[in-house]
Design an enzyme around this catalytic site. Structure first.
Site, PDB file in Angstrom:
ATOM      1  N   SER A   1      -2.771   4.115   8.129  1.00 15.95           N
ATOM      2  CA  SER A   1      -2.109   3.302   7.120  1.00 15.95           C
ATOM      3  C   SER A   1      -2.445   1.831   7.293  1.00 15.95           C
ATOM      4  CB  SER A   1      -0.606   3.518   7.195  1.00 15.95           C
ATOM      5  OG  SER A   1      -0.179   3.592   8.516  1.00 15.95           O
TER       6      SER A   1
ATOM      7  N   HIS B   1      -6.057   7.565   2.445  1.00  9.52           N
ATOM      8  CA  HIS B   1      -4.662   7.277   2.788  1.00  9.52           C
ATOM      9  C   HIS B   1      -3.664   7.868   1.790  1.00  9.52           C
ATOM     10  CE1 HIS B   1      -1.311   4.119   3.481  1.00  9.52           C
ATOM     11  NE2 HIS B   1      -1.119   5.182   4.233  1.00  9.52           N
TER      12      HIS B   1
ATOM     13  N   GLU C   1      -5.054   6.135  -1.457  1.00 13.69           N
ATOM     14  CA  GLU C   1      -5.897   4.943  -1.312  1.00 13.69           C
ATOM     15  C   GLU C   1      -7.224   5.363  -0.686  1.00 13.69           C
ATOM     16  OE1 GLU C   1      -3.781   0.752  -0.323  1.00 13.69           O
ATOM     17  OE2 GLU C   1      -3.194   2.350   1.031  1.00 13.69           O
TER      18      GLU C   1
ATOM     19  N   ASN D   1       0.477  -0.914   1.919  1.00 13.56           N
ATOM     20  CA  ASN D   1       1.248  -1.384   3.075  1.00 13.56           C
ATOM     21  C   ASN D   1       1.184  -2.897   3.272  1.00 13.56           C
ATOM     22  OD1 ASN D   1       2.325   1.050   3.715  1.00 13.56           O
ATOM     23  ND2 ASN D   1       0.577   1.659   4.972  1.00 13.56           N
TER      24      ASN D   1
HETATM   25  N1  CAA Z   1       7.702  18.300  -0.670  1.00 13.93           N
HETATM   26  C1  CAA Z   1       7.692  18.766  -1.930  1.00 13.93           C
HETATM   27  N2  CAA Z   1       8.456  18.253  -2.907  1.00 13.93           N
HETATM   28  C2  CAA Z   1       9.302  17.266  -2.568  1.00 13.93           C
HETATM   29  C3  CAA Z   1       9.373  16.735  -1.270  1.00 13.93           C
HETATM   30  C4  CAA Z   1       8.520  17.295  -0.292  1.00 13.93           C
HETATM   31  N3  CAA Z   1       8.502  16.843   0.969  1.00 13.93           N
HETATM   32  N4  CAA Z   1      10.296  15.743  -1.274  1.00 13.93           N
HETATM   33  C5  CAA Z   1      10.785  15.636  -2.517  1.00 13.93           C
HETATM   34  N5  CAA Z   1      10.187  16.577  -3.312  1.00 13.93           N
HETATM   35  C6  CAA Z   1      10.356  16.724  -4.755  1.00 13.93           C
HETATM   36  C7  CAA Z   1      11.648  17.345  -5.155  1.00 13.93           C
HETATM   37  O1  CAA Z   1      11.583  18.734  -5.142  1.00 13.93           O
HETATM   38  C8  CAA Z   1      11.832  16.789  -6.594  1.00 13.93           C
HETATM   39  O2  CAA Z   1      10.989  17.509  -7.476  1.00 13.93           O
HETATM   40  P1  CAA Z   1      11.161  17.488  -9.098  1.00 13.93           P
HETATM   41  O3  CAA Z   1      10.746  16.134  -9.581  1.00 13.93           O
HETATM   42  O4  CAA Z   1      10.231  18.556  -9.543  1.00 13.93           O
HETATM   43  O5  CAA Z   1      12.586  17.781  -9.380  1.00 13.93           O
HETATM   44  C9  CAA Z   1      11.284  15.389  -6.461  1.00 13.93           C
HETATM   45  O6  CAA Z   1      10.397  15.410  -5.337  1.00 13.93           O
HETATM   46  C10 CAA Z   1      12.385  14.360  -6.230  1.00 13.93           C
HETATM   47  O7  CAA Z   1      13.102  14.750  -5.043  1.00 13.93           O
HETATM   48  P2  CAA Z   1      14.680  14.794  -4.895  1.00 13.93           P
HETATM   49  O8  CAA Z   1      15.311  15.095  -6.224  1.00 13.93           O
HETATM   50  O9  CAA Z   1      15.018  15.652  -3.729  1.00 13.93           O
HETATM   51  O10 CAA Z   1      15.057  13.370  -4.396  1.00 13.93           O
HETATM   52  P3  CAA Z   1      14.839  11.979  -5.038  1.00 13.93           P
HETATM   53  O11 CAA Z   1      14.871  11.992  -6.518  1.00 13.93           O
HETATM   54  O12 CAA Z   1      15.796  11.143  -4.292  1.00 13.93           O
HETATM   55  O13 CAA Z   1      13.341  11.574  -4.593  1.00 13.93           O
HETATM   56  C11 CAA Z   1      11.693  10.716  -3.210  1.00 13.93           C
HETATM   57  C12 CAA Z   1      12.898  11.613  -3.296  1.00 13.93           C
HETATM   58  C13 CAA Z   1      10.543  11.281  -4.034  1.00 13.93           C
HETATM   59  C14 CAA Z   1      11.273  10.700  -1.737  1.00 13.93           C
HETATM   60  C15 CAA Z   1      12.067   9.285  -3.741  1.00 13.93           C
HETATM   61  O14 CAA Z   1      13.207   8.833  -3.102  1.00 13.93           O
HETATM   62  C16 CAA Z   1      10.973   8.268  -3.563  1.00 13.93           C
HETATM   63  O15 CAA Z   1      10.019   8.217  -4.337  1.00 13.93           O
HETATM   64  N6  CAA Z   1      11.106   7.413  -2.509  1.00 13.93           N
HETATM   65  C17 CAA Z   1      10.130   6.390  -2.209  1.00 13.93           C
HETATM   66  C18 CAA Z   1       8.983   7.019  -1.477  1.00 13.93           C
HETATM   67  C19 CAA Z   1       7.940   6.010  -1.103  1.00 13.93           C
HETATM   68  O16 CAA Z   1       8.006   4.826  -1.376  1.00 13.93           O
HETATM   69  N7  CAA Z   1       6.903   6.500  -0.407  1.00 13.93           N
HETATM   70  C20 CAA Z   1       5.846   5.678   0.065  1.00 13.93           C
HETATM   71  C21 CAA Z   1       6.122   5.365   1.478  1.00 13.93           C
HETATM   72  S1  CAA Z   1       4.868   4.311   2.113  1.00 13.93           S
HETATM   73  C22 CAA Z   1       3.693   5.332   2.629  1.00 13.93           C
HETATM   74  O17 CAA Z   1       3.790   6.523   2.640  1.00 13.93           O
HETATM   75  C23 CAA Z   1       2.499   4.656   3.134  1.00 13.93           C
HETATM   76  C24 CAA Z   1       2.455   4.447   4.575  1.00 13.93           C
HETATM   77  O18 CAA Z   1       1.366   4.463   5.107  1.00 13.93           O
HETATM   78  C25 CAA Z   1       3.630   4.065   5.386  1.00 13.93           C
END
Ligand code: CAA
Length: 292
Positions: free
Chosen positions: A119, A140, A152, A190
């Site tokens: 990352s 990424h 990415e 990031n």
């Molecule tokens: N596997 C499969 N499906 C998943 C899942 C997983 N691990 N986690 C969530 N889902 C699915 C759910 O089943 C749901 O599906 P539908 O749209 O078909 O209904 C959908 O994702 C939304 O999930 P939830 O309803 O359970 O929960 P939510 O609406 O609160 O969403 C979330 C959860 C998608 C994680 C949301 O909170 C979100 O987008 N958060 C921000 C995530 C983010 O910013 N990620 C980037 C992090 S930075 C990074 O990754 C880079 C790095 O290098 C650090």
């Protein structure tokens, strides 16, 4: 180039997610980790996440079963070398990644593309230690991998146009969207996201707001799906700190200094969800409880 067999190194949160999306898209996936325990958990973790997609009608139970059947695991790094495309997704520490690439060196098939899900670490520097900098690239994924649309793509100085276009096609096959980033510390997502999280920790450290106030503000005031502190726990506070350090050292600008409170949480071993405690405490049965 024909890509069929994928080698994923690291059976953590990201490695399992990467294996999940490749298997669902029809690739054969071999997952490698030094820990047999971690590998033993991989099929059930992926099955559980596939269940979420089945229960929402996104995929069928048959697609789930086929995806699971395409995933195998091994502790043998030599077996990984035979795959067409390797995605290294081990811990975000440069010395660990370099050790993995050097242990792979004698086992790599000549055609294998080598990528890293780092990352933040320099792709050019990681590539320079391998025998194939032109076939090496940053690949990424975002967490949770099955949900997040972006991948990415980061070219090192020597990455060939063919490697880039092959991986661009692979991203399309996964049903995801690629964005190209130059190889500078922490790339695009990031570079922007982690300093925002670090700023949220400063706001907490300086008493501007509580954990709940900060997260509520950004969820309801900026329409973020998660508040920055909840997101930090989700990413892992050790990963957030590692990325801030890469920015601080790589860009030599004090605006990237990690917040001392973030360092303190990491030193305490309060790394977020994975250790059940970070800015929130996840050990109880109810909603997570803010720790400040
Ligand atoms: N596997 C499969 N499906 C998943 C899942 C997983 N691990 N986690 C969530 N889902 C699915 C759910 O089943 C749901 O599906 P539908 O749209 O078909 O209904 C959908 O994702 C939304 O999930 P939830 O309803 O359970 O929960 P939510 O609406 O609160 O969403 C979330 C959860 C998608 C994680 C949301 O909170 C979100 O987008 N958060 C921000 C995530 C983010 O910013 N990620 C980037 C992090 S930075 C990074 O990754 C880079 C790095 O290098 C650090």
């Amino acid at each position: 180039m024909d890509i069929r067999r994928i080698g994923v190194i690291g059976a953590g949160q990201m490695g399992n997610g990467i294996a999940h999306v490749f298997a669902l898209a029809g690739f054969d996936v071999l997952v490698n980790d030094v820990s047999q325990d971690a590998l033993d958990r991989t099929p059930s973790i992926i099955a559980k996440n596939l269940d979420r997609q089945v229960s929402r009608g996104r995929i069928t139970a048959e697609e789930q079963a086929q995806a699971l059947a395409r995933i195998t695991t091994t502790t043998d790094i030599a077996a990984i070398g035979e795959t067409d495309l390797i995605v290294e997704s081990a811990t975000e520490r440069e010395e660990i990644k370099k050790k993995i690439f050097s242990s792979l060196a004698d086992h790599l098939a000549p055609h294998t593309l080598l990528t890293t899900n780092t990352s933040s670490i320099s792709i050019t520097r990681l590539a320079a230690d391998t025998d194939r900098p032109e076939r090496f690239m940053g690949f990424h994924f975002m967490n949770p991998v099955p949900v997040m649309q972006l991948v990415e793509l980061i070219r090192g100085i020597a990455t060939s146009a063919e490697t880039y276009s092959t991986l661009h096609e692979v991203v399309k096959t996964l049903g995801k969207t690629a964005a190209s980033s130059e190889d500078y510390p922490a790339f695009i997502v990031n570079r922007i996201l982690i300093p925002m999280i670090n700023e949220a920790v400063y706001a907490l450290y300086e008493g501007v707001g509580s954990v709940s106030a900060i997260d509520t503000s950004m969820k309801l005031g900026a329409n973020h799906p998660m508040g920055p502190l909840e997101l930090a726990d989700f990413i892992g506070l050790d990963t957030c700190l590692a990325i801030m350090n890469v920015l601080h050292e790589g860009l030599a600008d004090t605006k990237y200094r990690p917040c001392p409170l973030l360092t303190k949480y990491v030193e305490a071993g309060w790394l977020g969800r994975k250790t059940k405690r970070g800015f929130y405490d996840y050990r109880g049965d109810g909603d997570p409880v803010p720790t400040r």
